[in-house]
Design a protein around this motif. Structure first.
Motif, PDB file in Angstrom:
ATOM      1  N   LYS A   2       6.649  -3.270  -5.699  1.00 42.60           N
ATOM      2  CA  LYS A   2       5.388  -2.662  -5.282  1.00 42.60           C
ATOM      3  C   LYS A   2       4.679  -2.023  -6.475  1.00 42.60           C
ATOM      4  CE  LYS A   2       3.916   0.998  -2.153  1.00 42.60           C
ATOM      5  NZ  LYS A   2       4.372   1.986  -1.188  1.00 42.60           N
ATOM      6  N   GLU A   3       5.416  -1.255  -7.257  1.00 43.40           N
ATOM      7  CA  GLU A   3       4.835  -0.592  -8.423  1.00 43.40           C
ATOM      8  C   GLU A   3       4.388  -1.611  -9.463  1.00 43.40           C
ATOM      9  OE1 GLU A   3       7.895   0.238  -7.180  1.00 43.40           O
ATOM     10  OE2 GLU A   3       7.264   2.027  -6.111  1.00 43.40           O
ATOM     11  N   PHE A   4       5.195  -2.650  -9.650  1.00 47.53           N
ATOM     12  CA  PHE A   4       4.871  -3.697 -10.616  1.00 47.53           C
ATOM     13  C   PHE A   4       3.547  -4.367 -10.257  1.00 47.53           C
ATOM     14  CE2 PHE A   4       5.039  -8.245 -11.644  1.00 47.53           C
ATOM     15  CZ  PHE A   4       5.040  -8.172 -13.024  1.00 47.53           C
ATOM     16  N   SER A   6       1.149  -3.202  -8.358  1.00 49.58           N
ATOM     17  CA  SER A   6       0.072  -2.215  -8.510  1.00 49.58           C
ATOM     18  C   SER A   6      -0.311  -2.052  -9.971  1.00 49.58           C
ATOM     19  CB  SER A   6       0.507  -0.867  -7.945  1.00 49.58           C
ATOM     20  OG  SER A   6       0.652  -0.919  -6.564  1.00 49.58           O
ATOM     21  N   ASP A   7       0.675  -1.941 -10.839  1.00 49.89           N
ATOM     22  CA  ASP A   7       0.418  -1.783 -12.277  1.00 49.89           C
ATOM     23  C   ASP A   7      -0.339  -2.975 -12.845  1.00 49.89           C
ATOM     24  OD1 ASP A   7       1.707   0.635 -12.188  1.00 49.89           O
ATOM     25  OD2 ASP A   7       3.570  -0.088 -13.100  1.00 49.89           O
ATOM     26  N   TYR A  14       1.783  -4.583   1.501  1.00 50.80           N
ATOM     27  CA  TYR A  14       3.161  -4.112   1.447  1.00 50.80           C
ATOM     28  C   TYR A  14       3.661  -3.866   2.863  1.00 50.80           C
ATOM     29  CZ  TYR A  14       7.133  -1.054   0.601  1.00 50.80           C
ATOM     30  OH  TYR A  14       8.381  -0.497   0.594  1.00 50.80           O
ATOM     31  N   LYS A  63      10.507 -10.772 -10.276  1.00 49.47           N
ATOM     32  CA  LYS A  63       9.129 -10.628 -10.783  1.00 49.47           C
ATOM     33  C   LYS A  63       8.910 -11.360 -12.097  1.00 49.47           C
ATOM     34  CE  LYS A  63      10.063  -6.158 -12.853  1.00 49.47           C
ATOM     35  NZ  LYS A  63       9.971  -4.739 -12.671  1.00 49.47           N
TER      36      LYS A  63
END
Length: 73
Positions: A2-4, A6-7, A14, A63
């Motif tokens: 999720k963070e990846f 978004s970044d 999600y 990822k």
């Protein structure tokens, strides 16, 4: 993941499978029918986290194997 995503400024939806039954059923639909999960199930693993692209067109578990530029389109 999720963070990846978004970044990298990639649009995504999600779903937390522990949030409600609908989210869990959605995940299980893919897990029970998609060939990408076969090895994972044989190993006794769940298959999370994963990224489902375009309603199951592709399922990614790592990822590093994502084509970031393609996802940004």
């Amino acid at each position: 993941m999720k963070e990846f995503l978004s970044d990298e400024n990639i649009k995504f939806l999600y779903l937390d499978i522990s949030e409600n039954m609908l989210n869990l059923k959605t995940f299980l639909k893919y897990r029970d029918s998609a060939p990408e999960f076969e090895e994972i199930k044989k190993a006794g693993r769940v298959g999370l986290p994963c990224i489902v692209i375009n309603n199951g067109e592709e399922i990614v578990f790592d990822k590093a194997s994502l084509d970031i530029e393609e996802l940004k389109k």
